[in-house]
Design a protein around this motif. Structure first.
Motif, PDB file in Angstrom:
ATOM      1  N   MET A   1       0.849  -1.192   0.000  1.00 32.44           N
ATOM      2  CA  MET A   1       0.000   0.000   0.000  1.00 32.44           C
ATOM      3  C   MET A   1       0.882   1.239   0.000  1.00 32.44           C
ATOM      4  O   MET A   1       1.857   1.325   0.747  1.00 32.44           O
ATOM      5  N   ALA A   2       0.538   2.198  -0.862  1.00 32.60           N
ATOM      6  CA  ALA A   2       1.343   3.413  -0.978  1.00 32.60           C
ATOM      7  C   ALA A   2       1.343   4.208   0.332  1.00 32.60           C
ATOM      8  O   ALA A   2       0.343   4.278   1.031  1.00 32.60           O
ATOM      9  N   ASP A   3       2.506   4.810   0.609  1.00 33.11           N
ATOM     10  CA  ASP A   3       2.699   5.573   1.846  1.00 33.11           C
ATOM     11  C   ASP A   3       3.063   7.008   1.483  1.00 33.11           C
ATOM     12  O   ASP A   3       4.079   7.243   0.824  1.00 33.11           O
ATOM     13  N   LYS A   4       2.255   7.962   1.944  1.00 32.37           N
ATOM     14  CA  LYS A   4       2.497   9.369   1.586  1.00 32.37           C
ATOM     15  C   LYS A   4       3.802   9.904   2.157  1.00 32.37           C
ATOM     16  O   LYS A   4       4.269  10.965   1.738  1.00 32.37           O
ATOM     17  N   ASN A   5       4.377   9.196   3.117  1.00 31.11           N
ATOM     18  CA  ASN A   5       5.671   9.608   3.676  1.00 31.11           C
ATOM     19  C   ASN A   5       6.835   9.067   2.868  1.00 31.11           C
ATOM     20  O   ASN A   5       7.989   9.279   3.236  1.00 31.11           O
ATOM     21  N   ASN A   6       6.516   8.386   1.782  1.00 31.88           N
ATOM     22  CA  ASN A   6       7.556   7.759   0.972  1.00 31.88           C
ATOM     23  C   ASN A   6       7.350   8.065  -0.513  1.00 31.88           C
ATOM     24  O   ASN A   6       7.495   7.194  -1.371  1.00 31.88           O
ATOM     25  N   LYS A   7       7.022   9.315  -0.813  1.00 35.03           N
ATOM     26  CA  LYS A   7       6.802   9.714  -2.199  1.00 35.03           C
ATOM     27  C   LYS A   7       8.101   9.687  -2.997  1.00 35.03           C
ATOM     28  O   LYS A   7       9.177   9.952  -2.449  1.00 35.03           O
ATOM     29  N   TYR A  17       0.407  10.901  -5.725  1.00 29.65           N
ATOM     30  CA  TYR A  17       1.841  10.597  -5.674  1.00 29.65           C
ATOM     31  C   TYR A  17       2.088   9.142  -6.029  1.00 29.65           C
ATOM     32  O   TYR A  17       1.170   8.315  -6.055  1.00 29.65           O
ATOM     33  N   VAL A  18       3.370   8.851  -6.304  1.00 31.52           N
ATOM     34  CA  VAL A  18       3.839   7.487  -6.509  1.00 31.52           C
ATOM     35  C   VAL A  18       4.767   7.134  -5.345  1.00 31.52           C
ATOM     36  O   VAL A  18       5.616   7.943  -4.956  1.00 31.52           O
ATOM     37  N   ASP A  19       4.581   5.937  -4.805  1.00 31.67           N
ATOM     38  CA  ASP A  19       5.418   5.469  -3.697  1.00 31.67           C
ATOM     39  C   ASP A  19       6.790   5.066  -4.225  1.00 31.67           C
ATOM     40  O   ASP A  19       6.906   4.284  -5.163  1.00 31.67           O
ATOM     41  N   ALA A  72       1.109   1.304  -6.142  1.00 32.25           N
ATOM     42  CA  ALA A  72       2.103   2.342  -5.792  1.00 32.25           C
ATOM     43  C   ALA A  72       1.559   3.750  -5.933  1.00 32.25           C
ATOM     44  O   ALA A  72       2.249   4.704  -5.565  1.00 32.25           O
ATOM     45  N   ILE A  73       0.359   3.902  -6.491  1.00 31.42           N
ATOM     46  CA  ILE A  73      -0.222   5.224  -6.715  1.00 31.42           C
ATOM     47  C   ILE A  73      -1.361   5.457  -5.742  1.00 31.42           C
ATOM     48  O   ILE A  73      -2.226   4.591  -5.573  1.00 31.42           O
ATOM     49  N   ALA A  74      -1.354   6.630  -5.094  1.00 33.61           N
ATOM     50  CA  ALA A  74      -2.418   6.963  -4.157  1.00 33.61           C
ATOM     51  C   ALA A  74      -2.688   8.456  -4.206  1.00 33.61           C
ATOM     52  O   ALA A  74      -1.935   9.216  -4.824  1.00 33.61           O
ATOM     53  N   GLU A  75      -3.754   8.857  -3.534  1.00 36.44           N
ATOM     54  CA  GLU A  75      -4.187  10.262  -3.578  1.00 36.44           C
ATOM     55  C   GLU A  75      -4.407  10.820  -2.175  1.00 36.44           C
ATOM     56  O   GLU A  75      -5.181  11.752  -1.990  1.00 36.44           O
ATOM     57  N   ASP A  76      -3.727  10.252  -1.191  1.00 36.50           N
ATOM     58  CA  ASP A  76      -3.901  10.736   0.178  1.00 36.50           C
ATOM     59  C   ASP A  76      -2.714  11.588   0.645  1.00 36.50           C
ATOM     60  O   ASP A  76      -2.525  11.814   1.826  1.00 36.50           O
ATOM     61  N   GLY A  77      -1.925  12.063  -0.328  1.00 39.16           N
ATOM     62  CA  GLY A  77      -0.825  12.955   0.033  1.00 39.16           C
ATOM     63  C   GLY A  77      -1.321  14.361   0.295  1.00 39.16           C
ATOM     64  O   GLY A  77      -2.516  14.638   0.240  1.00 39.16           O
TER      65      GLY A  77
END
Ligand code: SF4
Length: 78
Positions: A1-7, A17-19, A72-77
């Motif tokens: 699961m993508a992590d906004k702290n690891n963009k 963002y992409v992880d 690897a892609i998410a929108e919670d950044g």
């Protein structure tokens, strides 16, 4: 699961963002949102060079997220 702290570092500020650890990069997402995503300089990762604006670009970002086999892609950044 993508992590906004690891963009991916090159990712522009914003929710999408992409992880950096999850992206392989397989390049599948580039076909879904070529106006938003591109390779970094050494082609080791993909990142958002532009945040989606408007319904069409948002749909492309969502498609890119949905096809990514690494999630690897998410929108919670931010
Ligand atoms: S689909 Fe996912 S793993 Fe493949 S290049 Fe895009 S972000 Fe990276």
């Amino acid at each position: 699961m993508a992590d906004k702290n690891n963009k991916v570092p090159e990712n522009v500020p914003g929710p999408w963002y992409v992880d950096n650890e999850l992206c392989t990069p397989c390049r599948v997402c580039l076909d879904e949102a070529p106006e938003l995503l591109k390779y970094n300089a050494d082609e080791s990762k993909v990142y958002f060079h532009k945040q989606p604006e408007g319904d069409a670009e948002l749909a492309h970002a969502q498609s890119a997220r949905d096809v990514c086999p690494q999630a690897a892609i998410a929108e919670d950044g931010e």
